[in-house]
Motif scaffolding. Structure first.
Motif, PDB file in Angstrom:
ATOM      1  N   VAL A 100       0.948  -1.233   0.048  1.00  0.00           N
ATOM      2  CA  VAL A 100       0.126   0.139  -0.072  1.00  0.00           C
ATOM      3  C   VAL A 100       1.097   1.167   0.004  1.00  0.00           C
ATOM      4  CG1 VAL A 100      -2.030  -1.078   0.972  1.00  0.00           C
ATOM      5  CG2 VAL A 100      -0.191  -0.128   2.611  1.00  0.00           C
ATOM      6  N   THR A 101       0.296   2.272  -0.485  1.00  0.00           N
ATOM      7  CA  THR A 101       0.904   3.795  -0.458  1.00  0.00           C
ATOM      8  C   THR A 101      -0.034   4.876  -0.513  1.00  0.00           C
ATOM      9  OG1 THR A 101       2.706   4.860  -1.675  1.00  0.00           O
ATOM     10  CG2 THR A 101       1.052   3.577  -3.099  1.00  0.00           C
ATOM     11  N   THR A 102       0.346   5.871  -0.953  1.00  0.00           N
ATOM     12  CA  THR A 102      -0.685   7.075  -0.529  1.00  0.00           C
ATOM     13  C   THR A 102      -1.877   6.824  -1.311  1.00  0.00           C
ATOM     14  OG1 THR A 102       1.638   8.472  -0.942  1.00  0.00           O
ATOM     15  CG2 THR A 102      -0.701   9.617  -1.210  1.00  0.00           C
ATOM     16  N   PHE A 103      -2.913   7.362  -0.519  1.00  0.00           N
ATOM     17  CA  PHE A 103      -4.437   7.418  -1.155  1.00  0.00           C
ATOM     18  C   PHE A 103      -4.931   5.830  -0.987  1.00  0.00           C
ATOM     19  CE2 PHE A 103      -2.964  11.178  -3.925  1.00  0.00           C
ATOM     20  CZ  PHE A 103      -3.531  11.832  -3.084  1.00  0.00           C
ATOM     21  N   ASP A 104      -4.337   4.902  -0.624  1.00  0.00           N
ATOM     22  CA  ASP A 104      -4.620   3.434  -0.218  1.00  0.00           C
ATOM     23  C   ASP A 104      -5.357   3.556   1.175  1.00  0.00           C
ATOM     24  OD1 ASP A 104      -4.333   2.208  -2.409  1.00  0.00           O
ATOM     25  OD2 ASP A 104      -2.186   1.555  -1.973  1.00  0.00           O
ATOM     26  N   ARG A 105      -6.262   2.895   1.602  1.00  0.00           N
ATOM     27  CA  ARG A 105      -6.911   3.056   2.812  1.00  0.00           C
ATOM     28  C   ARG A 105      -6.722   1.456   3.420  1.00  0.00           C
ATOM     29  NH1 ARG A 105     -12.366   6.368   1.451  1.00  0.00           N
ATOM     30  NH2 ARG A 105     -11.818   8.125   2.528  1.00  0.00           N
ATOM     31  N   LEU A 106      -6.777   1.548   4.995  1.00  0.00           N
ATOM     32  CA  LEU A 106      -6.569   0.180   5.777  1.00  0.00           C
ATOM     33  C   LEU A 106      -7.996   0.194   6.313  1.00  0.00           C
ATOM     34  CD1 LEU A 106      -3.110   1.354   7.382  1.00  0.00           C
ATOM     35  CD2 LEU A 106      -3.590   0.288   5.123  1.00  0.00           C
ATOM     36  N   TRP A 107      -8.452  -1.092   5.962  1.00  0.00           N
ATOM     37  CA  TRP A 107      -9.988  -1.273   6.207  1.00  0.00           C
ATOM     38  C   TRP A 107      -9.879  -2.053   7.454  1.00  0.00           C
ATOM     39  CZ3 TRP A 107     -14.005   0.241   3.302  1.00  0.00           C
ATOM     40  CH2 TRP A 107     -13.627   0.851   1.989  1.00  0.00           C
ATOM     41  N   ASP A 122       3.990   9.175   1.719  1.00  0.00           N
ATOM     42  CA  ASP A 122       4.883   7.946   1.867  1.00  0.00           C
ATOM     43  C   ASP A 122       5.992   8.403   0.739  1.00  0.00           C
ATOM     44  OD1 ASP A 122       6.254   5.488   1.246  1.00  0.00           O
ATOM     45  OD2 ASP A 122       4.547   4.793   0.168  1.00  0.00           O
ATOM     46  N   THR A 123       7.202   8.490   1.298  1.00  0.00           N
ATOM     47  CA  THR A 123       8.404   8.836   0.855  1.00  0.00           C
ATOM     48  C   THR A 123       9.241   7.754   0.211  1.00  0.00           C
ATOM     49  OG1 THR A 123       9.866   8.487   2.854  1.00  0.00           O
ATOM     50  CG2 THR A 123       8.919  10.611   2.711  1.00  0.00           C
ATOM     51  N   LEU A 124       8.774   6.658   0.403  1.00  0.00           N
ATOM     52  CA  LEU A 124       9.272   5.517  -0.509  1.00  0.00           C
ATOM     53  C   LEU A 124       8.325   4.986  -1.706  1.00  0.00           C
ATOM     54  CD1 LEU A 124      10.560   3.156   2.403  1.00  0.00           C
ATOM     55  CD2 LEU A 124      11.841   4.868   0.718  1.00  0.00           C
ATOM     56  N   GLU A 125       7.336   5.787  -1.652  1.00  0.00           N
ATOM     57  CA  GLU A 125       6.117   5.381  -2.960  1.00  0.00           C
ATOM     58  C   GLU A 125       7.035   5.305  -4.371  1.00  0.00           C
ATOM     59  OE1 GLU A 125       1.987   6.989  -4.809  1.00  0.00           O
ATOM     60  OE2 GLU A 125       3.366   8.491  -3.576  1.00  0.00           O
ATOM     61  N   SER A 126       8.249   6.154  -4.503  1.00  0.00           N
ATOM     62  CA  SER A 126       8.932   6.066  -5.773  1.00  0.00           C
ATOM     63  C   SER A 126       9.679   4.786  -5.918  1.00  0.00           C
ATOM     64  CB  SER A 126       9.958   7.138  -5.891  1.00  0.00           C
ATOM     65  OG  SER A 126      10.768   7.116  -4.841  1.00  0.00           O
TER      66      SER A 126
END
Length: 284
Positions: A100-107, A122-126
């Motif tokens: 998961v990364t930016t704009f994902d949700r934890l349900w 998330d600075t590791l998204e790249s």
């Protein structure tokens, strides 16, 4: 009758779970991610091979930081007022992604099924996908634990993530039975060509961070994994104590200005009637 995927605009490999309920307002959450309009209300570090639990009120942001070097953290999340509602890794994999990364949700778990938190930074998204298929922030695996360690090595070790989380939640009245499958923050994992789970060295550097917006009043708990950055195997012929690659993890909690939250409302659960077929069937 068969349908040609090319004519329908879909593919057999499209996501199985789709619909408007999974859409996220990028403008709203992009504004939440902006570092203006927020006030730091709590800051601490979790030492190596330990765990800590803390509260994050709804509408606040929690930032998880690699303060000194690469380090994997195992994260649990509960509704602060009802620990039966907690993070559901398997459904999050289906509704969002295995990593998961930016704009994902934890349900959250049934019967609640609503977002506990939304990832806003998330600075590791790249990092993306590496040559071996590794990705970061994993929902595929779960916490290391003393039971599997005993199974694999015949030895006891009390500072695996499961034990660290168990100690962390005791002040909040929770027990080992409340510890659940985790989000492996900063962890790089994937499936090999034999469909087996693998772990790689954590790619984080000092200052990398992962940020969550609390959609509800939350209790969070994080363990600093005893494997550190996972560059040293925990099990197998090359395993040895990886204490030299262990680092603390920093936690920061921010209160957002009311103006930043304009347009946000707390999520609700699906309005399922809850019969589960236990009542008489309509056709009977």
């Amino acid at each position: 009758m068969t349908t040609d995927a090319a004519t329908t605009g879909s593919s057999l490999t499209d996501a199985a779970y789709q619909g408007p309920a999974l859409e996220v307002d990028h403008v709203l959450y992009g504004a939440i991610a902006h570092e203006g309009g927020r006030t730091l209300v709590e800051k601490f570090e979790i030492p190596v091979r330990s765990g800590r639990a803390w509260e994050v009120p709804a509408g606040h942001v929690c930032r998880i930081v690699t303060v000194e070097g690469p380090q994997v953290g195992d994260l649990n999340i509960w509704n602060r007022h009802n620990p039966r509602e907690r993070f559901w890794a398997a459904r999050t994999r289906q509704l969002q992604a295995a990593h998961v990364t930016t704009f994902d949700r934890l349900w959250s778990t049934l019967p609640y099924l609503r977002p506990l938190a939304t990832i806003t930074a998330d600075t590791l998204e790249s990092y993306g996908v590496d040559a071996e298929g590794g990705r970061v922030h994993d929902t595929l695996g779960t916490r290391c634990d003393p039971y599997v360690n005993r199974l694999l090595t015949g030895a006891d070790f009390d500072f695996h993530c499961h034990s660290n989380l168990t100690r962390a939640v005791r002040p909040f009245g929770l027990t080992e039975f409340d510890v659940h499958d985790v989000l492996n923050v900063f962890q790089c994992t994937g499936l090999n060509d034999r469909d087996q789970y693998f772990m790689k060295s954590c790619p984080a550097t000092p200052g990398d961070h992962f940020e969550l917006f609390a959609e509800q009043d939350l209790l969070m708990a994080l363990s600093t994994c005893p494997g550190g950055d996972l560059s040293v195997p925990l099990w197998g012929p090359d395993a040895h104590d990886p204490i030299e690659v262990c680092h603390p993890i920093g936690i920061e909690v921010y209160k957002l200005d009311d103006a930043v939250l304009a347009g946000w409302s707390a999520p609700t659960s699906p309005a399922y009637g809850g019969g589960h077929g236990l009542r008489a069937q309509p056709w009977e």
